[in-house]
Design an enzyme around this catalytic site. Structure first.
Site, mmCIF file in Angstrom:
data_model
loop_
_atom_site.group_PDB
_atom_site.id
_atom_site.type_symbol
_atom_site.label_atom_id
_atom_site.label_comp_id
_atom_site.label_asym_id
_atom_site.label_seq_id
_atom_site.Cartn_x
_atom_site.Cartn_y
_atom_site.Cartn_z
ATOM 1 N N TYR A 169 -30.377 38.700 39.848
ATOM 2 C CA TYR A 169 -30.603 38.624 38.409
ATOM 3 C C TYR A 169 -30.910 40.024 37.886
ATOM 4 C CZ TYR A 169 -32.318 36.609 34.015
ATOM 5 O OH TYR A 169 -32.493 36.271 32.709
ATOM 6 N N ARG A 225 -39.132 -8.821 31.064
ATOM 7 C CA ARG A 225 -39.988 -8.846 32.254
ATOM 8 C C ARG A 225 -39.926 -7.550 33.073
ATOM 9 N NH1 ARG A 225 -37.380 -14.534 33.910
ATOM 10 N NH2 ARG A 225 -35.798 -13.668 32.534
ATOM 11 N N ALA A 260 -26.672 -8.333 27.204
ATOM 12 C CA ALA A 260 -27.310 -8.021 25.920
ATOM 13 C C ALA A 260 -28.821 -8.201 25.945
ATOM 14 C CB ALA A 260 -26.696 -8.881 24.824
ATOM 15 N N GLY A 261 -29.307 -8.887 26.973
ATOM 16 C CA GLY A 261 -30.733 -9.250 27.019
ATOM 17 C C GLY A 261 -31.643 -8.037 27.071
ATOM 18 N N GLU A 320 -33.145 -25.911 32.876
ATOM 19 C CA GLU A 320 -33.893 -24.661 33.002
ATOM 20 C C GLU A 320 -35.301 -24.941 33.512
ATOM 21 O OE1 GLU A 320 -32.529 -21.595 32.702
ATOM 22 O OE2 GLU A 320 -30.771 -22.879 32.582
ATOM 23 N N TYR A 365 -33.769 34.610 50.689
ATOM 24 C CA TYR A 365 -32.992 34.037 49.600
ATOM 25 C C TYR A 365 -31.658 34.753 49.512
ATOM 26 C CZ TYR A 365 -31.101 33.126 45.007
ATOM 27 O OH TYR A 365 -30.249 32.792 43.988
HETATM 28 C C1 UD1 Z 1 -30.081 -17.749 33.513
HETATM 29 C C2 UD1 Z 1 -29.657 -19.227 33.487
HETATM 30 C C3 UD1 Z 1 -30.273 -19.944 34.674
HETATM 31 C C4 UD1 Z 1 -29.833 -19.261 35.936
HETATM 32 C C5 UD1 Z 1 -30.211 -17.775 35.899
HETATM 33 C C6 UD1 Z 1 -29.626 -17.081 37.101
HETATM 34 C C7 UD1 Z 1 -29.371 -19.820 31.146
HETATM 35 C C8 UD1 Z 1 -29.934 -20.549 29.983
HETATM 36 N N1 UD1 Z 1 -30.085 -19.834 32.258
HETATM 37 O O1 UD1 Z 1 -31.491 -17.686 33.338
HETATM 38 O O2 UD1 Z 1 -29.860 -21.311 34.704
HETATM 39 O O3 UD1 Z 1 -30.445 -19.912 37.034
HETATM 40 O O4 UD1 Z 1 -29.673 -17.147 34.724
HETATM 41 O O5 UD1 Z 1 -29.945 -15.717 37.056
HETATM 42 O O6 UD1 Z 1 -28.293 -19.281 31.039
HETATM 43 N N2 UD1 Z 1 -28.390 -12.425 27.938
HETATM 44 C C9 UD1 Z 1 -27.715 -11.995 26.807
HETATM 45 N N3 UD1 Z 1 -28.133 -12.425 25.593
HETATM 46 C C10 UD1 Z 1 -29.184 -13.269 25.437
HETATM 47 C C11 UD1 Z 1 -29.864 -13.697 26.596
HETATM 48 C C12 UD1 Z 1 -29.446 -13.260 27.839
HETATM 49 O O7 UD1 Z 1 -26.763 -11.236 26.902
HETATM 50 O O8 UD1 Z 1 -29.479 -13.622 24.296
HETATM 51 C C13 UD1 Z 1 -27.942 -11.929 29.246
HETATM 52 C C14 UD1 Z 1 -28.990 -11.082 29.910
HETATM 53 O O9 UD1 Z 1 -28.810 -9.717 29.596
HETATM 54 C C15 UD1 Z 1 -28.766 -11.359 31.381
HETATM 55 C C16 UD1 Z 1 -28.133 -12.748 31.393
HETATM 56 O O10 UD1 Z 1 -27.703 -13.018 30.091
HETATM 57 O O11 UD1 Z 1 -27.850 -10.430 31.941
HETATM 58 C C17 UD1 Z 1 -29.107 -13.827 31.855
HETATM 59 O O12 UD1 Z 1 -30.226 -13.791 31.021
HETATM 60 P P1 UD1 Z 1 -31.676 -14.028 31.600
HETATM 61 O O13 UD1 Z 1 -32.612 -13.974 30.473
HETATM 62 O O14 UD1 Z 1 -31.917 -13.177 32.769
HETATM 63 O O15 UD1 Z 1 -31.519 -15.573 32.018
HETATM 64 P P2 UD1 Z 1 -32.339 -16.310 33.145
HETATM 65 O O16 UD1 Z 1 -33.667 -16.675 32.590
HETATM 66 O O17 UD1 Z 1 -32.298 -15.476 34.375
HETATM 67 MG MG MG Z 2 -31.786 -13.434 34.888
#
Ligand code: UD1
Ligand code: MG
Length: 453
Positions: free
Chosen positions: A385, A15, A10-11, A154, A364
């Site tokens: 054509y 970045r 969902a993220g 984290e 062609y």
């Molecule tokens: C996360 C972990 C971290 C781990 C890392 C490995 C947490 C708090 N941290 O950090 O310990 O080392 O992954 O890759 O979990 N997502 C959602 N909804 C949200 C936020 C994120 O669905 O509200 C999903 C993102 O789409 C992604 C995944 O969760 O697929 C991880 O999110 P991301 O923001 O990449 O977390 P990291 O900072 O990588």
């Molecule tokens: Mg990640």
């Protein structure tokens, strides 16, 4: 005892600096989410669930029937994301296997290992860790003196000392379902306001429960894609994995770092693939071929002992001993039978070229059928054509000699063993065994045949 795979997707992927949701960025020519879906289908014994949010509609469409979805309307962190699956899953499964869609190179073996670890765990969680020099912004794994996992902290919240820890949280978890849903709904936000899934580890430990951990060795598996730099890193790792596999199967790659073979491609032994060649989609290449350099072959079938040099092939079929290029272009529906030669600047579309047809120079051929052993002179064009704005076919028989710069205005047919003069414009059918010349072309002579000779 059932395990349901849950993919967090969902993220925003802030970045990535992109309008496209992160899970839809391509790796090896396929969206990242595809890798997660495939893994989920391989390891779970329950249908996959994907948590979507940012770019939900595009993701929902791509996922289609392959998985259930839960929507996280606001991205409040990984813990909050998982909680959105509760409605669908709570009470129905024993274990929940969770990982992120941004880790496409994870292996099924790693996922299976963490499920196996959790099966034998009396505690509620098992996690995957990796020891790595580059910490990649991952959460750090804190262990007690006795080696037991105490917490994941984290990077943003870690002390300088914790930051120096080399054991990382890969982001793959297997939970006891009953315990997890309750604790997840009680989770407090971190100082950043996000609900961290990783906080459940500390919660379990505080309750005196065991957190299991397994280690992953393969560096490629832990490439989590947060930036385009990571994406390129994953692309290189995937390429290396695929290309090593082909070399082990007897394919020669002159420069594997610069050879781009999609996972969906098949290649026979003793074929050589030269640098800067892209084999894509549903492509198969036979054995004993030489493909490249500088070629793109997409959704095409190439038989044994073919040579393709500096050419672009798309939805084309080559039987055995076909030779294309340099600078050939085969488009959808080009079918080159055994022993065909297409030289420089030959373009073929939606046409069948019979065995041993020679088309050595720029020409062609579209919407045509060409009989065996026919020779197509330089500069030949099938004018497919029509004035009626429709495509028409050109039929050319066997052993025909098409003179240089012949225009065949379709629909038109040229009989077996006929010839056309250089520069002729053929607007009417040319009978077998005859010769046609001029603009518009007219038949000037009948060559001797078995019948009249
Ligand atoms: C996360 C972990 C971290 C781990 C890392 C490995 C947490 C708090 N941290 O950090 O310990 O080392 O992954 O890759 O979990 N997502 C959602 N909804 C949200 C936020 C994120 O669905 O509200 C999903 C993102 O789409 C992604 C995944 O969760 O697929 C991880 O999110 P991301 O923001 O990449 O977390 P990291 O900072 O990588
Ligand atoms: Mg990640």
């Amino acid at each position: 005892m059932s395990t349901v795979p849950v993919i967090l997707a969902a993220g925003k992927g802030v970045r990535m600096r992109s309008n496209l949701p992160k899970a839809l960025h391509a790796l090896g020519g396929r969206p990242l989410i595809e890798y997660a879906l495939e893994l989920g289908q391989e390891v779970g014994d329950q249908p996959v669930l994907v948590v979507i949010g940012h770019g939900a509609e595009a993701l929902r469409e791509l996922v289609g029937e392959r998985a259930r979805v839960a929507v996280q309307a606001e991205q409040l962190g990984t813990g909050h994301a998982l909680l959105q699956a509760a409605v669908e899953l709570r009470g129905n499964v024993d274990r929940v296997l969770v990982w992120a869609a941004d880790m496409p190179l994870l292996s099924a073996a790693t996922l299976e290992a963490v499920v196996a670890r959790q099966r034998e765990n009396d505690g509620p969680i098992s996690i995957v860790t990796a020891v790595a020099k580059q910490q990649r912004g991952f959460g750090r794994v804190l262990r007690a003196e006795d080696g037991s996992v105490q917490a994941v902290v984290e990077q943003a919240d870690a002390t300088a000392e914790q930051r120096s820890i080399r054991e990382l949280n890969v982001g793959v978890y297997c939970f006891d379902s009953a315990w997890m849903w309750d604790e997840l709904s009680r989770l407090q936000p971190s100082t950043s306001g996000e609900y961290y899934l990783t906080d459940l580890i500390g919660v379990a430990v505080a309750q005196g429960l065991e957190v299991g951990a397994i280690a992953v060795e393969d560096r490629a598996e832990i490439i989590g894609i947060n930036t385009r730099v990571h994406l390129a890193e994953a692309e290189a790792a995937l390429r290396e994995r695929i290309n090593r596999g082909w070399m082990e199967c007897g394919v020669t790659l002159l420069d594997p770092a610069n050879t781009y073979i999609a996972a969906s491609v098949q290649i026979g032994a003793d074929t050589t693939v030269l640098p800067n060649t892209h084999l894509q989609g549903a492509t198969s290449v036979g054995s004993g071929c030489s493909i490249g350099p500088n070629s793109v072959v997409r959704d095409s079938a190439i038989g044994d002992r073919c040579r393709v040099e500096c050419s672009v092939l798309e939805q084309a079929t080559l039987e055995e001993d076909v030779d294309v290029g340099p600078f050939g272009r085969l488009r959808a529906g080009a079918h080159l039978a055994r022993g065909v030669h297409v030289g420089n600047f030959g373009e073929v579309k939606n046409s069948y070229l019979g065995p041993q047809v020679k088309m050595g120079h720029f020409s062609y051929v579209g919407d045509a059928t060409v009989g065996a052993r026919t020779n197509i002179g330089a500069g030949t064009v099938t004018c497919n054509y029509g004035m009626d704005r429709k495509k028409h076919r050109t039929e050319i028989g066997e052993d025909v000699f098409i003179g240089s710069d012949t225009m065949m205005v379709a629909p038109v047919s040229i009989g077996a063993r006929a010839r056309t003069g250089a520069g002729s414009v053929v607007t009417r059918d040319v009978p077998a065994d005859s010769t046609a010349v001029g603009v518009p072309a007219r038949v000037i002579a009948r060559r001797s045949t078995d019948d009249d000779g």
